[in-house]
Design a protein around this motif. Structure first.
Motif, mmCIF file in Angstrom:
data_model
loop_
_atom_site.group_PDB
_atom_site.id
_atom_site.type_symbol
_atom_site.label_atom_id
_atom_site.label_comp_id
_atom_site.label_asym_id
_atom_site.label_seq_id
_atom_site.Cartn_x
_atom_site.Cartn_y
_atom_site.Cartn_z
ATOM 1 N N MET A 1 1.728 -18.671 -10.242
ATOM 2 C CA MET A 1 1.495 -17.323 -9.752
ATOM 3 C C MET A 1 2.795 -16.795 -9.154
ATOM 4 S SD MET A 1 -1.120 -15.788 -6.910
ATOM 5 C CE MET A 1 -2.450 -16.545 -7.761
ATOM 6 N N ILE A 2 3.066 -15.551 -9.440
ATOM 7 C CA ILE A 2 4.226 -14.874 -8.872
ATOM 8 C C ILE A 2 3.715 -13.898 -7.820
ATOM 9 C CG2 ILE A 2 6.149 -13.314 -9.332
ATOM 10 C CD1 ILE A 2 6.122 -14.393 -12.233
ATOM 11 N N GLN A 3 4.206 -14.050 -6.594
ATOM 12 C CA GLN A 3 3.857 -13.134 -5.510
ATOM 13 C C GLN A 3 5.151 -12.454 -5.083
ATOM 14 O OE1 GLN A 3 2.358 -16.432 -3.347
ATOM 15 N NE2 GLN A 3 0.227 -15.834 -3.613
ATOM 16 N N ARG A 4 5.143 -11.130 -5.093
ATOM 17 C CA ARG A 4 6.377 -10.408 -4.808
ATOM 18 C C ARG A 4 6.102 -9.159 -3.991
ATOM 19 N NH1 ARG A 4 9.003 -9.596 -9.916
ATOM 20 N NH2 ARG A 4 9.535 -11.774 -9.664
ATOM 21 N N PHE A 5 6.969 -8.954 -2.979
ATOM 22 C CA PHE A 5 6.928 -7.708 -2.233
ATOM 23 C C PHE A 5 7.615 -6.626 -3.046
ATOM 24 C CE2 PHE A 5 5.881 -10.196 1.498
ATOM 25 C CZ PHE A 5 5.078 -9.323 2.211
ATOM 26 N N ILE A 6 7.018 -5.459 -3.060
ATOM 27 C CA ILE A 6 7.597 -4.278 -3.698
ATOM 28 C C ILE A 6 7.778 -3.265 -2.575
ATOM 29 C CG2 ILE A 6 7.278 -2.451 -5.400
ATOM 30 C CD1 ILE A 6 5.412 -4.480 -6.897
ATOM 31 N N GLU A 7 9.045 -3.017 -2.227
ATOM 32 C CA GLU A 7 9.333 -2.116 -1.111
ATOM 33 C C GLU A 7 9.352 -0.675 -1.584
ATOM 34 O OE1 GLU A 7 12.489 -1.435 2.536
ATOM 35 O OE2 GLU A 7 12.952 -2.916 1.002
ATOM 36 N N LEU A 8 8.543 0.145 -0.927
ATOM 37 C CA LEU A 8 8.476 1.558 -1.263
ATOM 38 C C LEU A 8 9.446 2.382 -0.424
ATOM 39 C CD1 LEU A 8 4.610 1.935 -1.537
ATOM 40 C CD2 LEU A 8 6.253 1.604 -3.390
ATOM 41 N N GLY A 9 9.793 1.908 0.754
ATOM 42 C CA GLY A 9 10.673 2.633 1.662
ATOM 43 C C GLY A 9 10.391 2.201 3.077
ATOM 44 N N GLU A 10 10.616 3.086 4.019
ATOM 45 C CA GLU A 10 10.442 2.744 5.425
ATOM 46 C C GLU A 10 9.209 3.379 6.059
ATOM 47 O OE1 GLU A 10 14.129 3.639 7.372
ATOM 48 O OE2 GLU A 10 15.103 1.881 6.507
ATOM 49 N N GLY A 11 8.398 4.063 5.277
ATOM 50 C CA GLY A 11 7.145 4.555 5.814
ATOM 51 C C GLY A 11 7.117 6.018 6.178
ATOM 52 N N TYR A 12 8.041 6.787 5.664
ATOM 53 C CA TYR A 12 8.016 8.223 5.915
ATOM 54 C C TYR A 12 7.137 8.851 4.827
ATOM 55 C CZ TYR A 12 11.625 6.955 9.191
ATOM 56 O OH TYR A 12 12.297 6.361 10.215
ATOM 57 N N SER A 13 7.677 9.522 3.861
ATOM 58 C CA SER A 13 6.847 10.105 2.803
ATOM 59 C C SER A 13 6.309 9.031 1.859
ATOM 60 C CB SER A 13 7.633 11.159 2.030
ATOM 61 O OG SER A 13 8.780 10.584 1.444
ATOM 62 N N ASP A 14 6.985 7.880 1.790
ATOM 63 C CA ASP A 14 6.518 6.816 0.902
ATOM 64 C C ASP A 14 5.216 6.184 1.396
ATOM 65 O OD1 ASP A 14 7.791 4.404 2.629
ATOM 66 O OD2 ASP A 14 9.206 6.052 2.406
ATOM 67 N N LEU A 15 4.858 6.396 2.658
ATOM 68 C CA LEU A 15 3.578 5.911 3.162
ATOM 69 C C LEU A 15 2.433 6.510 2.350
ATOM 70 C CD1 LEU A 15 1.804 4.411 5.233
ATOM 71 C CD2 LEU A 15 1.929 6.461 6.642
ATOM 72 N N TYR A 16 2.573 7.759 1.945
ATOM 73 C CA TYR A 16 1.526 8.408 1.150
ATOM 74 C C TYR A 16 1.367 7.721 -0.202
ATOM 75 C CZ TYR A 16 1.991 11.834 4.821
ATOM 76 O OH TYR A 16 2.027 12.432 6.052
ATOM 77 N N GLU A 17 2.456 7.243 -0.777
ATOM 78 C CA GLU A 17 2.383 6.496 -2.034
ATOM 79 C C GLU A 17 1.659 5.166 -1.815
ATOM 80 O OE1 GLU A 17 2.776 5.534 -6.058
ATOM 81 O OE2 GLU A 17 2.910 7.433 -5.001
ATOM 82 N N LEU A 18 1.943 4.496 -0.701
ATOM 83 C CA LEU A 18 1.262 3.248 -0.378
ATOM 84 C C LEU A 18 -0.250 3.473 -0.288
ATOM 85 C CD1 LEU A 18 1.653 0.226 0.512
ATOM 86 C CD2 LEU A 18 1.596 1.091 2.852
ATOM 87 N N LEU A 19 -0.647 4.552 0.358
ATOM 88 C CA LEU A 19 -2.074 4.855 0.502
ATOM 89 C C LEU A 19 -2.707 5.203 -0.841
ATOM 90 C CD1 LEU A 19 -1.935 6.910 3.826
ATOM 91 C CD2 LEU A 19 -2.392 4.462 3.512
ATOM 92 N N GLU A 20 -1.973 5.918 -1.698
ATOM 93 C CA GLU A 20 -2.479 6.237 -3.033
ATOM 94 C C GLU A 20 -2.634 4.983 -3.893
ATOM 95 O OE1 GLU A 20 -3.757 9.033 -4.437
ATOM 96 O OE2 GLU A 20 -3.642 9.780 -2.379
ATOM 97 N N ILE A 21 -1.706 4.054 -3.759
ATOM 98 C CA ILE A 21 -1.817 2.786 -4.490
ATOM 99 C C ILE A 21 -3.076 2.052 -4.048
ATOM 100 C CG2 ILE A 21 -0.785 0.490 -4.794
ATOM 101 C CD1 ILE A 21 1.973 1.927 -4.652
ATOM 102 N N ALA A 22 -3.339 2.054 -2.744
ATOM 103 C CA ALA A 22 -4.542 1.398 -2.227
ATOM 104 C C ALA A 22 -5.807 2.056 -2.775
ATOM 105 C CB ALA A 22 -4.547 1.435 -0.703
ATOM 106 N N LYS A 23 -5.850 3.380 -2.786
ATOM 107 C CA LYS A 23 -7.035 4.096 -3.266
ATOM 108 C C LYS A 23 -7.233 3.906 -4.771
ATOM 109 C CE LYS A 23 -6.539 7.667 0.252
ATOM 110 N NZ LYS A 23 -6.097 9.055 0.494
ATOM 111 N N ALA A 24 -6.136 3.921 -5.516
ATOM 112 C CA ALA A 24 -6.228 3.809 -6.975
ATOM 113 C C ALA A 24 -6.551 2.391 -7.434
ATOM 114 C CB ALA A 24 -4.913 4.266 -7.611
ATOM 115 N N ASN A 25 -6.359 1.420 -6.568
ATOM 116 C CA ASN A 25 -6.592 0.017 -6.928
ATOM 117 C C ASN A 25 -7.677 -0.616 -6.071
ATOM 118 O OD1 ASN A 25 -4.421 -0.847 -8.999
ATOM 119 N ND2 ASN A 25 -3.305 0.383 -7.503
#
Length: 129
Positions: A1-25
């Motif tokens: 198994m490969i486990q990897r962190f994928i960094e989106l940024g520091e949590g400014y506007s990219d936080l919204y992408e993190l939340l969308e990934i959670a909702k879509a998955n």
């Protein structure tokens, strides 16, 4: 198994992408994580989500917004509130851990391997196969 962190940024506007990934998955969503630390005399938090491994492929992504959000226990903030609201809407608790800051590691990848070790040790993610 490969486990990897994928960094989106520091949590400014990219936080919204993190939340969308959670909702879509929703069908793959395992954990909402908050990693608290002190970096450069500031209490900050990294927010992350953990998805279940792909099948086939055994790839487990861990999406993260690294050390850009004030620690909500010392400085309440809207970004963490939004993360908590999304976790609640997905019927998930936020797993909170206190960790070393990424600045203590020579490379960002070493920091991510450190976090993966902590998550494996606490059985939040499966061990290496």
């Amino acid at each position: 198994m490969i486990q990897r962190f994928i960094e989106l940024g520091e949590g400014y506007s990219d936080l919204y992408e993190l939340l969308e990934i959670a909702k879509a998955n929703q069908h793959r969503l395992q954990h909402f994580m908050a990693f608290h630390t002190n970096k450069e005399d500031r209490d900050v938090t990294s927010l992350a989500i953990v998805l279940s491994p792909t099948n086939p492929g055994d790839f487990q992504p861990l999406y993260i917004c690294r050390e850009g959000i004030p620690n909500p226990h010392t400085t309440p903030n809207k970004r963490f509130d939004l993360f908590a609201k999304t976790a609640k809407s997905q019927q998930k608790d936020i797993m909170e851990l206190t960790v070393k800051p990424s600045s203590q590691f020579a490379e960002k990848e070493l920091y991510f391997q450190h976090l993966i070790g902590i998550l494996r040790m606490n059985r939040y993610i499966p061990p290496m196969k």
